[in-house]
Motif scaffolding. Structure first.
Motif, PDB file in Angstrom:
ATOM      1  N   ASP A  26       4.138 -22.463  19.865  1.00  0.00           N
ATOM      2  CA  ASP A  26       4.623 -23.776  19.434  1.00  0.00           C
ATOM      3  C   ASP A  26       3.475 -24.669  18.984  1.00  0.00           C
ATOM      4  O   ASP A  26       2.333 -24.518  19.444  1.00  0.00           O
ATOM      5  CB  ASP A  26       5.376 -24.458  20.582  1.00  0.00           C
ATOM      6  N   GLU A  27       3.792 -25.596  18.105  1.00  0.00           N
ATOM      7  CA  GLU A  27       2.814 -26.585  17.682  1.00  0.00           C
ATOM      8  C   GLU A  27       2.302 -27.315  18.912  1.00  0.00           C
ATOM      9  O   GLU A  27       3.065 -27.635  19.825  1.00  0.00           O
ATOM     10  CB  GLU A  27       3.462 -27.571  16.704  1.00  0.00           C
ATOM     11  N   GLY A  28       1.003 -27.557  18.976  1.00  0.00           N
ATOM     12  CA  GLY A  28       0.408 -28.252  20.110  1.00  0.00           C
ATOM     13  C   GLY A  28       0.003 -27.342  21.254  1.00  0.00           C
ATOM     14  O   GLY A  28      -0.540 -27.819  22.257  1.00  0.00           O
ATOM     15  N   THR A  29       0.243 -26.041  21.130  1.00  0.00           N
ATOM     16  CA  THR A  29      -0.177 -25.103  22.169  1.00  0.00           C
ATOM     17  C   THR A  29      -1.701 -25.118  22.264  1.00  0.00           C
ATOM     18  O   THR A  29      -2.384 -24.991  21.238  1.00  0.00           O
ATOM     19  CB  THR A  29       0.313 -23.675  21.843  1.00  0.00           C
ATOM     20  N   PRO A  30      -2.256 -25.281  23.468  1.00  0.00           N
ATOM     21  CA  PRO A  30      -3.716 -25.248  23.610  1.00  0.00           C
ATOM     22  C   PRO A  30      -4.293 -23.937  23.063  1.00  0.00           C
ATOM     23  O   PRO A  30      -3.769 -22.857  23.330  1.00  0.00           O
ATOM     24  CB  PRO A  30      -3.938 -25.351  25.122  1.00  0.00           C
ATOM     25  N   GLY A  31      -5.342 -24.046  22.271  1.00  0.00           N
ATOM     26  CA  GLY A  31      -5.990 -22.866  21.706  1.00  0.00           C
ATOM     27  C   GLY A  31      -5.303 -22.291  20.488  1.00  0.00           C
ATOM     28  O   GLY A  31      -5.714 -21.240  19.994  1.00  0.00           O
ATOM     29  N   ALA A  32      -4.260 -22.959  19.989  1.00  0.00           N
ATOM     30  CA  ALA A  32      -3.543 -22.436  18.818  1.00  0.00           C
ATOM     31  C   ALA A  32      -4.465 -22.408  17.602  1.00  0.00           C
ATOM     32  O   ALA A  32      -5.275 -23.308  17.395  1.00  0.00           O
ATOM     33  CB  ALA A  32      -2.308 -23.269  18.522  1.00  0.00           C
TER      34      ALA A  32
END
Length: 176
Positions: A26-32
């Protein structure tokens, strides 16, 4: 009586996209990060109607699959699918996978395109993992002068991985 083989054809764009599409996370996932690239044919022309499909482990090297009893991070799908646009470009939002037992971090990639009887399968490896990449048995089986076709390059918000279906600089594909 068997029917003759058919190429993938131009209709894969209608039947294969799925709701989550290019979003493995998902958008905003840490490390994306984004994995972006262009698909080229054997003449070096853009392929505007290909489909890139990815399957990968999470950042801890675990899969969301019954064959991996460790299980993946909650909510991690591990699967992405993105059609190319008119410029042959695709993009998958994901996280860099963790190492698997005995293998360097990588993303499995299938490419579907008109003119192909079957999908072609490759892998994306990551720069900055020289030791892990050198010890990976799959990457080590690839002739050294071709390994670069499997290693992404860093870009502003992730990595770039172009796919060359044939010709000079052809991406290494695996017989699976």
């Amino acid at each position: 009586m068997s029917t003759p083989s058919q190429t993938v054809g131009p209709y894969l764009g209608l039947g294969l996209p799925w709701d989550d599409g290019p979003s493995v996370v998902d958008e905003g996932t840490p490390g994306a990060v984004w994995i972006r690239g262009v698909v080229y044919d054997g003449a070096g022309k853009l392929v505007p109607d290909a489909l890139i499909e990815t399957w990968q482990a999470d950042a801890d090297g675990r899969f969301d699959h019954p064959d991996d009893p460790r299980g993946a991070t909650s909510g991690f799908r591990g699967f992405g699918r993105c059609p190319t646009n008119d410029e042959g470009e695709y993009g998958i939002r994901t996280v860099v996978p963790g190492a698997l037992p005995g293998e360097a971090p990588h993303i499995n990639v299938s490419v579907f395109a008109r003119g192909l009887l079957h999908r072609v399968v490759t892998r994306i490896y990551f720069p900055g993992n020289a030791e892990a990449n050198a010890a990976d048995p799959v990457l080590a089986a690839v002739p050294e002068d071709r390994r670069g076709t499997l290693i992404a390059t860093e870009s502003g918000d992730g990595y770039t991985f172009d796919v060359r279906l044939q010709g000079e600089g052809e991406t290494v594909f695996f017989d699976v």
